[in-house]
Design an enzyme around this catalytic site. Structure first.
Site, PDB file in Angstrom:
ATOM      1  N   HIS A  74       0.817  -1.218   0.000  1.00 15.26           N
ATOM      2  CA  HIS A  74       0.000   0.000   0.000  1.00 15.26           C
ATOM      3  C   HIS A  74       0.849   1.266   0.000  1.00 15.26           C
ATOM      4  CE1 HIS A  74       0.301  -0.228   4.537  1.00 15.26           C
ATOM      5  NE2 HIS A  74       0.362   1.078   4.390  1.00 15.26           N
ATOM      6  N   ASP A 120      -0.106  -7.632   1.372  1.00 12.41           N
ATOM      7  CA  ASP A 120       0.379  -6.253   1.469  1.00 12.41           C
ATOM      8  C   ASP A 120       1.905  -6.229   1.602  1.00 12.41           C
ATOM      9  OD1 ASP A 120       0.414  -3.521   1.649  1.00 12.41           O
ATOM     10  OD2 ASP A 120      -0.227  -3.452   3.752  1.00 12.41           O
ATOM     11  N   SER A 215       4.098   2.369   8.312  1.00 10.55           N
ATOM     12  CA  SER A 215       3.798   1.398   7.264  1.00 10.55           C
ATOM     13  C   SER A 215       5.038   1.021   6.468  1.00 10.55           C
ATOM     14  CB  SER A 215       2.757   1.975   6.302  1.00 10.55           C
ATOM     15  OG  SER A 215       1.487   1.980   6.879  1.00 10.55           O
TER      16      SER A 215
END
EC number: 3.4.21.4
Length: 258
Positions: A74, A120, A215
């Site tokens: 992402h 992911d 992230s």
């Protein structure tokens, strides 16, 4: 409560949860300052929104070899490689004392699902290669061969918020959290599947977690890359562990692309 209401509530939960990169900047929740002496494998992904804009740290990543960085899908999905830089060997967010290299290719997992955050994981290819052999401030990290056992302590590193919607910090942060049983994690996130490609870690009482801006950063167990920061319900909330890409599950995928 009838089934229709339950479905509506589940949908509202689903719409309300997002990837932890939704609001970049900041630091780990419940952690402490660290230096790249202890985290030589951690890098910053800096992105510009257009060729005329400046670069800003948006995600973390970790060094697999001189040209390959692991991060979350992402972080790079539907983005252009030319708009990214990788900064290695610098524990200060926004600092320029490390090695800065351009990105030549982005490889998000081809089955990445942005709705449920499955698969992911992504690889970032840099050019020129990082000077690992001659550097004392950066090194590659080995991939975990198998998923870590429940209860094992894992270390998260990153520049994410200190709390939900909190203030930012320039210094790299670290925090330790235990690996959580996948079934218990699924009970917490009953509205979204916890797949084999996901790994959960956190404290039942909350207080320690990754957050926005972390992230793509690493979850490390026994000096090996076990997870990649992916998503969660808020940050460090009780009974909601953080969810990570389960790196051991993707080891063959990684090997086929490096």
């Amino acid at each position: 409560m009838n089934k229709v209401i339950l479905r509506i509530l589940a949908l509202l939960f689903l719409l309300g949860i997002g990837a932890v990169s939704a609001q970049p900047d900041g630091r780990i929740v419940g952690g402490a300052d660290t230096t790249n002496y202890h985290t030589k494998y951690v890098v910053q992904l800096r992105r510009r929104s257009s060729p005329s804009s400046s670069y800003a740290q948006t995600c973390g990543g970790c060094i697999l070899d001189a040209v390959t960085i692991a991060t979350a899908a992402h972080c790079v999905y539907n983005r252009e490689a030319e708009n990214f830089l990788v900064v290695a060997g610098d524990d200060s967010r926004g600092g320029m004392s490390g090695v800065v290299v351009r990105v030549s290719k982005l490889i998000p997992h081809e089955l990445y699902n942005a709705t449920i955050m499955d698969n992911d994981i992504a690889l970032v290819i840099v050019d020129p290669p990082l000077p690992l052999a001659s550097s004392s401030t950066m090194e590659a990290i080995e991939i975990a061969a198998e998923q870590p056992a429940v209860g094992v302590q894992a270390t998260i590193s990153g520049w994410g918020y200190t709390k939900e919607n909190g203030l930012s910090s320039d210094q790299l942060q670290q925090v330790n959290v235990p690996v959580v049983d996948s079934e218990k994690c699924q009970e917490a996130y009953y509205w979204r599947p916890i797949s084999e490609g996901m790994l959960c870690a956190g404290l039942s009482e909350g207080g320690k977690d990754a957050c926005q801006g972390d992230s793509g950063g690493p979850l490390v167990v026994a000096n090996k890359l076990a997870g990649i920061v992916s998503w969660g319900e808020g940050c460090a909330r009780p009974n909601y562990p953080g969810v990570y890409a389960n790196v051991a599950y993707f080891k063959d995928w990684i090997a086929s692309r490096v």
